[in-house]
Design a protein around this motif. Structure first.
Motif, short mmCIF file in Angstrom:
data_model
loop_
_atom_site.label_atom_id
_atom_site.label_comp_id
_atom_site.label_asym_id
_atom_site.label_seq_id
_atom_site.Cartn_x
_atom_site.Cartn_y
_atom_site.Cartn_z
N ALA A 214 0.83 -1.21 0.00
CA ALA A 214 0.00 0.00 0.00
C ALA A 214 0.86 1.26 0.00
N ILE A 215 1.98 1.23 0.73
CA ILE A 215 2.84 2.41 0.80
C ILE A 215 3.40 2.76 -0.57
N VAL A 216 3.74 1.72 -1.35
CA VAL A 216 4.28 1.95 -2.69
C VAL A 216 3.21 2.55 -3.60
N ILE A 217 1.99 2.01 -3.51
CA ILE A 217 0.88 2.54 -4.30
C ILE A 217 0.59 3.99 -3.91
N GLY A 218 0.63 4.26 -2.59
CA GLY A 218 0.40 5.62 -2.13
C GLY A 218 1.45 6.59 -2.64
N LEU A 219 2.71 6.19 -2.56
CA LEU A 219 3.80 7.04 -3.06
C LEU A 219 3.69 7.24 -4.57
N ALA A 220 3.32 6.19 -5.28
CA ALA A 220 3.14 6.31 -6.73
C ALA A 220 2.07 7.33 -7.05
#
Length: 295
Positions: A214-220
């Protein structure tokens, strides 16, 4: 068109999670990895309460409270125990995996046959699930952005933003830095947990690992929105670009899947997107430097 609507709806719902990431990553300059755990916590709490007969709206409110507690734990580890930001988030995230299993009682909680916000709206207005995702996601996004815009304009909200910009200056003004960090992390993870509850209700189940990546999706979403729409105008505009960035990310993912990419490769593709988006300013500066040198 159905695929586009589906990606659009999911993008808006996940965009609420990305708003939480934006608060820590951009506003507070805090690398918080609690997100992977608190997203699943929101889904777990909301789903279990719904299976117990609790109103789906109330279940989301309780999910927000659970997210606030997750952020408070990370904030306590960092401010009171002096554990570095990234490690504080990792410790909370790891602990939440076991906690979420305790909450759910099993790896997955099905909402099949249970009334959620989405099934209620579908029965009431007879709309497709994808269209409902868009409408409900937009309603929540507008309310959240409006509330955040108001809050961060208050004295307390301004102190949180200032803490992210210059801790020493804020400390010199007599503001408790530790309290501001904890409040910021609580707000962030409260939003993330809300998104987890909404996504769980939308897809009809909650899984203990639904927050993985989720953190990667949020940063993206944050980076894509900033790169495409720019970091200008008001604070509300910048938050709206996060939602747009999440939608664009989901549309790109949907397009790539249609071209035949395996779903197991999505995490790699997401990492490449984020890396390229983060490196874009560097490429722009190099191009400008070459232009000036040629002149």
């Amino acid at each position: 068109m159905e695929i586009i609507f589906g990606a659009f709806g999911q993008g808006i719902l996940w965009g609420i999670m990305a708003l939480g990431v934006y608060i820590t990553y951009k506003v507070m300059q805090f690398s918080d990895l609690t997100v992977d755990g608190s997203f699943a916590t929101g889904g777990a709490v909301a789903s279990v309460l719904i299976t117990l007969g609790i109103n789906p709206v109330i279940s989301l409110l309780v999910a927000i409270v659970a997210g606030l507690l997750c952020g408070m734990i990370t904030g306590f580890l960092h401010t009171a125990l002096k554990i570095p930001p990234i490690l504080s988030g990792i410790l909370t995230m790891i602990a939440l995996y076991s906690i979420n299993l305790r909450i759910q009682g099993r790896a997955n909680v099905s909402l099949l046959g249970e009334e959620t916000i989405f099934t209620w709206a579908q029965d009431k207005f007879n709309l497709s699930s994808n269209l409902l995702n868009i409408i409900i996601g937009l309603i929540f996004s507008v309310i959240i952005i409006t509330a955040l815009y108001w809050f961060f304009g208050t004295e307390l909200g301004s102190a949180i933003r200032a803490t992210g910009n210059n801790e020493d200056m804020v400390k010199a003004q007599g503001v408790n830095i530790a309290t501001m960090k904890i409040l910021g992390l609580m707000i962030s993870n409260g939003l993330v947990a809300l998104a987890g509850g909404l996504v769980a209700q939308s897809q009809g189940f909650a899984a203990v690992d639904m927050g993985t990546g989720a953190i990667v999706i949020g940063l993206a979403s944050v980076v894509i929105g900033e790169v495409i729409f720019g970091n200008r105008f008001s604070f509300a505009y910048r938050m709206a670009t996060v939602i747009f960035g999440s939608v664009i990310y989901r549309l790109v993912i949907a397009g790539v899947l249609q071209l035949g990419m395996r779903s197991t490769d999505l995490k790699l593709f997401t990492a490449i997107i984020v890396a390229l988006a983060l490196a874009l300013p560097v490429f722009k500066n190099k191009i400008k430097t070459l232009k000036y040198s040629n002149k």
